[in-house]
Design a protein around this motif. Structure first.
Motif, mmCIF file in Angstrom:
data_model
loop_
_atom_site.group_PDB
_atom_site.id
_atom_site.type_symbol
_atom_site.label_atom_id
_atom_site.label_comp_id
_atom_site.label_asym_id
_atom_site.label_seq_id
_atom_site.Cartn_x
_atom_site.Cartn_y
_atom_site.Cartn_z
ATOM 1 N N ASN A 18 0.830 -1.212 0.000
ATOM 2 C CA ASN A 18 0.000 0.000 0.000
ATOM 3 C C ASN A 18 0.859 1.255 0.000
ATOM 4 O O ASN A 18 0.474 2.283 -0.547
ATOM 5 C CB ASN A 18 -0.988 -0.042 1.164
ATOM 6 C CG ASN A 18 -2.116 -1.000 0.856
ATOM 7 O OD1 ASN A 18 -3.098 -0.634 0.226
ATOM 8 N ND2 ASN A 18 -1.939 -2.258 1.233
ATOM 9 N N TYR A 82 -7.121 -6.287 6.258
ATOM 10 C CA TYR A 82 -6.929 -7.411 7.185
ATOM 11 C C TYR A 82 -8.301 -7.995 7.498
ATOM 12 O O TYR A 82 -9.179 -7.286 8.033
ATOM 13 C CB TYR A 82 -6.294 -6.939 8.505
ATOM 14 C CG TYR A 82 -4.803 -6.634 8.466
ATOM 15 C CD1 TYR A 82 -4.037 -6.793 7.313
ATOM 16 C CD2 TYR A 82 -4.165 -6.181 9.618
ATOM 17 C CE1 TYR A 82 -2.680 -6.505 7.313
ATOM 18 C CE2 TYR A 82 -2.811 -5.900 9.623
ATOM 19 C CZ TYR A 82 -2.072 -6.054 8.467
ATOM 20 O OH TYR A 82 -0.732 -5.760 8.469
ATOM 21 N N ARG A 129 -12.677 -4.408 0.243
ATOM 22 C CA ARG A 129 -13.541 -4.346 1.449
ATOM 23 C C ARG A 129 -12.968 -3.378 2.472
ATOM 24 O O ARG A 129 -13.707 -2.633 3.127
ATOM 25 C CB ARG A 129 -13.704 -5.751 2.046
ATOM 26 C CG ARG A 129 -14.502 -6.686 1.150
ATOM 27 C CD ARG A 129 -14.379 -8.110 1.569
ATOM 28 N NE ARG A 129 -13.006 -8.604 1.450
ATOM 29 C CZ ARG A 129 -12.652 -9.879 1.546
ATOM 30 N NH1 ARG A 129 -13.566 -10.799 1.781
ATOM 31 N NH2 ARG A 129 -11.386 -10.234 1.431
HETATM 32 C C1 LIG Z 1 -4.018 -10.485 9.778
HETATM 33 C C2 LIG Z 1 -4.064 -10.396 8.284
HETATM 34 C C3 LIG Z 1 -5.277 -10.513 7.638
HETATM 35 C C4 LIG Z 1 -5.344 -10.388 6.251
HETATM 36 N N1 LIG Z 1 -6.567 -10.431 5.642
HETATM 37 C C5 LIG Z 1 -6.663 -10.152 4.319
HETATM 38 C C6 LIG Z 1 -7.934 -10.014 3.693
HETATM 39 O O1 LIG Z 1 -8.984 -10.125 4.305
HETATM 40 N N2 LIG Z 1 -7.974 -9.715 2.383
HETATM 41 C C7 LIG Z 1 -6.825 -9.541 1.650
HETATM 42 O O2 LIG Z 1 -6.928 -9.254 0.455
HETATM 43 N N3 LIG Z 1 -5.600 -9.669 2.207
HETATM 44 C C8 LIG Z 1 -5.492 -9.964 3.532
HETATM 45 N N4 LIG Z 1 -4.264 -10.063 4.120
HETATM 46 C C9 LIG Z 1 -3.057 -9.936 3.298
HETATM 47 C C10 LIG Z 1 -2.666 -8.464 3.155
HETATM 48 O O3 LIG Z 1 -3.440 -7.902 2.125
HETATM 49 C C11 LIG Z 1 -1.177 -8.385 2.824
HETATM 50 O O4 LIG Z 1 -0.432 -8.813 3.942
HETATM 51 C C12 LIG Z 1 -0.775 -6.997 2.384
HETATM 52 O O5 LIG Z 1 0.564 -7.055 1.918
HETATM 53 C C13 LIG Z 1 -0.925 -5.982 3.510
HETATM 54 O O6 LIG Z 1 -0.700 -4.685 3.031
HETATM 55 P P1 LIG Z 1 0.715 -3.964 3.155
HETATM 56 O O7 LIG Z 1 1.696 -4.764 2.310
HETATM 57 O O8 LIG Z 1 0.493 -2.600 2.611
HETATM 58 O O9 LIG Z 1 1.125 -3.958 4.608
HETATM 59 C C14 LIG Z 1 -4.165 -10.196 5.511
HETATM 60 C C15 LIG Z 1 -2.941 -10.119 6.178
HETATM 61 C C16 LIG Z 1 -2.878 -10.186 7.542
HETATM 62 C C17 LIG Z 1 -1.551 -10.036 8.242
#
Ligand SMILES: Cc1cc2nc3c(=O)[nH]c(=O)nc-3n(C[C@H](O)[C@H](O)[C@H](O)COP(=O)(O)O)c2cc1C
Length: 189
Positions: A18, A82, A129
């Protein structure tokens, strides 16, 4: 008058997708705009606790962030997903920032401020979402939330070798930034 946009991602990860999306969005910010891009890691906040607030008031990072938000005319937020919602760090930050401080009303930093929300996820829905939840929350806080958004699915393969978005993702991101610029100008011109 220089129009100022405050930009941040709801992630503490140093490898945040992000964050990458946000950086890419800033490439499309008009030169007439001044963008302040911050990392929430630099504003560490405890979990919101009414007892703590009663005893010691707002934590210093929340006071700083509120002041920063008040200095800016618009917001750009990249909202990771998440478990089908926004991250705890984003919700917690916005909750602290919505609290009354001194003579200021709680929602002063948000009211009638244009806000754009974007998201990216390695999954097939691109964090859509979380984006919706963040749009709803910002609306509740008094922001003028843009209808233009972008959720980037399968983000691990969506950026090219230069770290740039292409095709319809790039087009949509450009549109988000153009609309943010236009609405911010309209509301502050
Ligand atoms: C606790 C947790 C729950 C997650 N739930 C989802 C989800 O519901 N939907 C999704 O597309 N990705 C989910 N992810 C994956 C995240 O989209 C992914 O880790 C993403 O890289 C997080 O964004 P960032 O890289 O900007 O930190 C989840 C990750 C974590 C750690």
């Amino acid at each position: 008058m220089t129009l100022r946009i405050l930009a941040f991602a709801g992630s503490l990860s140093s490898a945040s997708w992000n964050r990458k999306l946000l950086d890419e969005a800033l490439r499309f910010a008009p030169e007439t705009f001044s963008v302040t891009s911050i990392h929430l890691k630099d504003y560490p906040l405890p979990l919101y606790d009414a007892d703590l607030e009663k005893e010691t008031g707002l934590p210093e990072p929340a006071i700083q962030l509120r002041a920063l938000m008040k200095e800016h005319h618009g917001l750009l937020i990249a909202s990771p997903e998440y478990n089908g919602g926004m991250t705890g760090v984003l919700k917690n930050t916005l909750d602290w920032m919505s609290r009354k401080h001194g003579t200021e009303r709680g929602l002063d930093p948000f009211m009638y401020k244009p806000a754009a929300v974007i998201s990216a996820s390695p999954g097939p829905y691109g964090g859509a979402r979380s984006l919706q939840a963040t749009v709803f929350l910002l609306h509740r806080l008094g922001c003028v939330v843009l209808p233009d958004t972008l959720s980037v699915p399968n983000c691990e393969t969506a950026f090219n070798g230069a770290g740039q978005l292409t095709g319809k993702n790039e087009k949509a991101l450009r549109r988000v930034m153009e609309t943010l610029a236009r609405i911010t100008l309209k509301l502050n011109g």
